[in-house]
Motif scaffolding. Structure first.
Motif, mmCIF file in Angstrom:
data_model
loop_
_atom_site.group_PDB
_atom_site.id
_atom_site.type_symbol
_atom_site.label_atom_id
_atom_site.label_comp_id
_atom_site.label_asym_id
_atom_site.label_seq_id
_atom_site.Cartn_x
_atom_site.Cartn_y
_atom_site.Cartn_z
ATOM 1 N N ASN A 16 6.200 -4.542 39.050
ATOM 2 C CA ASN A 16 7.475 -5.231 39.240
ATOM 3 C C ASN A 16 7.444 -6.058 40.521
ATOM 4 O OD1 ASN A 16 8.540 -4.074 36.928
ATOM 5 N ND2 ASN A 16 9.420 -2.340 38.038
ATOM 6 N N LEU A 17 7.882 -7.291 40.419
ATOM 7 C CA LEU A 17 7.960 -8.203 41.560
ATOM 8 C C LEU A 17 6.588 -8.372 42.229
ATOM 9 C CD1 LEU A 17 10.435 -9.732 42.626
ATOM 10 C CD2 LEU A 17 10.605 -8.049 44.445
ATOM 11 N N THR A 18 5.576 -8.631 41.414
ATOM 12 C CA THR A 18 4.214 -8.755 41.936
ATOM 13 C C THR A 18 4.065 -9.979 42.834
ATOM 14 O OG1 THR A 18 3.544 -9.968 39.963
ATOM 15 C CG2 THR A 18 3.140 -7.591 39.975
ATOM 16 N N ILE A 19 3.016 -9.962 43.644
ATOM 17 C CA ILE A 19 2.720 -11.070 44.546
ATOM 18 C C ILE A 19 2.235 -12.246 43.698
ATOM 19 C CG2 ILE A 19 1.256 -11.842 46.450
ATOM 20 C CD1 ILE A 19 1.168 -8.845 47.324
ATOM 21 N N LYS A 20 2.955 -13.356 43.771
ATOM 22 C CA LYS A 20 2.638 -14.513 42.925
ATOM 23 C C LYS A 20 1.715 -15.515 43.619
ATOM 24 C CE LYS A 20 6.226 -14.293 39.520
ATOM 25 N NZ LYS A 20 6.127 -12.897 39.427
ATOM 26 N N SER A 21 1.798 -15.605 44.944
ATOM 27 C CA SER A 21 0.922 -16.552 45.628
ATOM 28 C C SER A 21 0.455 -15.984 46.960
ATOM 29 C CB SER A 21 1.622 -17.901 45.836
ATOM 30 O OG SER A 21 2.606 -17.805 46.827
ATOM 31 N N VAL A 22 -0.796 -16.300 47.277
ATOM 32 C CA VAL A 22 -1.404 -15.899 48.546
ATOM 33 C C VAL A 22 -1.885 -17.172 49.222
ATOM 34 C CG1 VAL A 22 -3.241 -14.587 49.656
ATOM 35 C CG2 VAL A 22 -2.137 -13.682 47.601
ATOM 36 N N GLU A 23 -1.445 -17.375 50.455
ATOM 37 C CA GLU A 23 -1.820 -18.562 51.214
ATOM 38 C C GLU A 23 -2.651 -18.115 52.423
ATOM 39 O OE1 GLU A 23 0.474 -21.932 53.938
ATOM 40 O OE2 GLU A 23 1.615 -20.341 52.965
ATOM 41 N N VAL A 24 -3.843 -18.686 52.557
ATOM 42 C CA VAL A 24 -4.698 -18.388 53.707
ATOM 43 C C VAL A 24 -4.596 -19.566 54.665
ATOM 44 C CG1 VAL A 24 -7.049 -17.954 54.490
ATOM 45 C CG2 VAL A 24 -6.259 -16.948 52.349
ATOM 46 N N THR A 25 -4.187 -19.289 55.906
ATOM 47 C CA THR A 25 -4.029 -20.348 56.900
ATOM 48 C C THR A 25 -4.897 -20.049 58.117
ATOM 49 O OG1 THR A 25 -2.169 -19.259 57.991
ATOM 50 C CG2 THR A 25 -1.635 -20.744 56.185
ATOM 51 N N GLY A 26 -5.021 -21.026 58.957
ATOM 52 C CA GLY A 26 -5.801 -20.900 60.178
ATOM 53 C C GLY A 26 -6.705 -22.110 60.310
ATOM 54 N N ASP A 27 -7.251 -22.302 61.482
ATOM 55 C CA ASP A 27 -8.181 -23.401 61.728
ATOM 56 C C ASP A 27 -9.559 -22.940 61.266
ATOM 57 O OD1 ASP A 27 -9.417 -25.690 62.582
ATOM 58 O OD2 ASP A 27 -9.429 -25.128 64.698
ATOM 59 N N LEU A 28 -9.848 -23.158 59.977
ATOM 60 C CA LEU A 28 -11.055 -22.613 59.363
ATOM 61 C C LEU A 28 -12.138 -23.674 59.248
ATOM 62 C CD1 LEU A 28 -9.387 -20.529 56.510
ATOM 63 C CD2 LEU A 28 -9.936 -19.821 58.837
ATOM 64 N N LYS A 29 -13.310 -23.358 59.803
ATOM 65 C CA LYS A 29 -14.473 -24.242 59.679
ATOM 66 C C LYS A 29 -15.524 -23.644 58.742
ATOM 67 C CE LYS A 29 -15.581 -26.797 63.652
ATOM 68 N NZ LYS A 29 -16.220 -26.844 64.965
ATOM 69 N N TYR A 30 -15.660 -22.343 58.787
ATOM 70 C CA TYR A 30 -16.735 -21.687 58.048
ATOM 71 C C TYR A 30 -16.229 -20.870 56.860
ATOM 72 C CZ TYR A 30 -18.817 -22.913 62.490
ATOM 73 O OH TYR A 30 -19.214 -23.601 63.596
ATOM 74 N N LEU A 31 -14.950 -20.576 56.830
ATOM 75 C CA LEU A 31 -14.338 -19.786 55.761
ATOM 76 C C LEU A 31 -13.354 -20.634 54.983
ATOM 77 C CD1 LEU A 31 -13.450 -16.548 57.752
ATOM 78 C CD2 LEU A 31 -15.164 -16.734 55.973
ATOM 79 N N ASN A 32 -13.050 -20.197 53.763
ATOM 80 C CA ASN A 32 -11.958 -20.787 52.993
ATOM 81 C C ASN A 32 -11.377 -19.698 52.100
ATOM 82 O OD1 ASN A 32 -13.606 -20.600 50.624
ATOM 83 N ND2 ASN A 32 -14.550 -22.553 51.163
ATOM 84 N N GLN A 33 -10.288 -20.013 51.426
ATOM 85 C CA GLN A 33 -9.599 -19.007 50.619
ATOM 86 C C GLN A 33 -10.510 -18.464 49.516
ATOM 87 O OE1 GLN A 33 -5.548 -19.782 49.827
ATOM 88 N NE2 GLN A 33 -5.332 -18.161 48.329
#
Length: 184
Positions: free
Chosen positions: A34-51
């Protein structure tokens, strides 16, 4: 015969009904579906990583709702990644999660197989494309923080010098050895 005071019934109902509604809502949200997580946003100044690269770590934790999300465990699991310096989570009710990543910032190679971040901490990361671009630092005492401070001081002293420092090593006696880009 039973004597019922009909005047008190609305007052009792006004107390019981909200309690029942809160209990029902609590039981409903306790179900992961019930009421599951619909979106995940990854933020930050990323050079080597991504979502996408972090998705295998995130996915097992977000198949639930924000109330049941094991936030501390997810933060800890993300920080096990060698490129993540720190991670923090923000729950955006009712169904969104924001993950802020502070990525490692390697400033030099540490010996042959590790790197140093901006705080002088040794990180188990690889950047083969930066070989020859980032300097190599080393100390037999594994004194990363001290070496970074010394290296930054030497950089200040040589800022008007047109040749870059490729290697900055300290031997067991504390003597410095520099290798410059021109081969000296």
């Amino acid at each position: 015969s039973i004597n019922i005071n009909w005047a008190r019934i609305p007052a009792v109902l006004l107390m019981i009904v909200p309690i029942l509604l809160v209990a029902a809502a609590y039981l409903w949200i306790q179900r992961p579906g019930n009421l599951t997580i619909k979106s995940v946003e990854v933020t930050g100044d990323l050079k080597y990583l991504n979502q996408e690269s972090l998705q295998p770590i995130i996915a097992p934790y977000v198949s639930t709702n924000l109330l049941l999300l094991e936030a501390k465990e997810l933060e800890t699991e993300l920080e096990f990644d060698s490129w993540v310096y720190s991670a923090s989570l923000t729950k955006l009710w009712p169904d969104r999660l924001r993950i802020t990543i502070h990525e490692e910032r390697p400033i030099a190679f540490w010996g042959e197989d590790s790197m140093l971040n901006e705080f002088g901490e040794i990180i188990d990361a690889e950047l083969p494309e930066k070989v020859g671009v980032l300097p190599v630092l080393h100390s037999p005492q594994d004194n990363g923080r001290g070496m970074v401070e010394d290296y930054l001081n030497v950089q200040k002293w040589t800022k008007d010098f047109p040749i870059e420092i490729l290697e900055f090593r300290e031997d067991s006696r504390g003597s410095w050895q520099l290798k410059l880009a021109n081969g000296l």
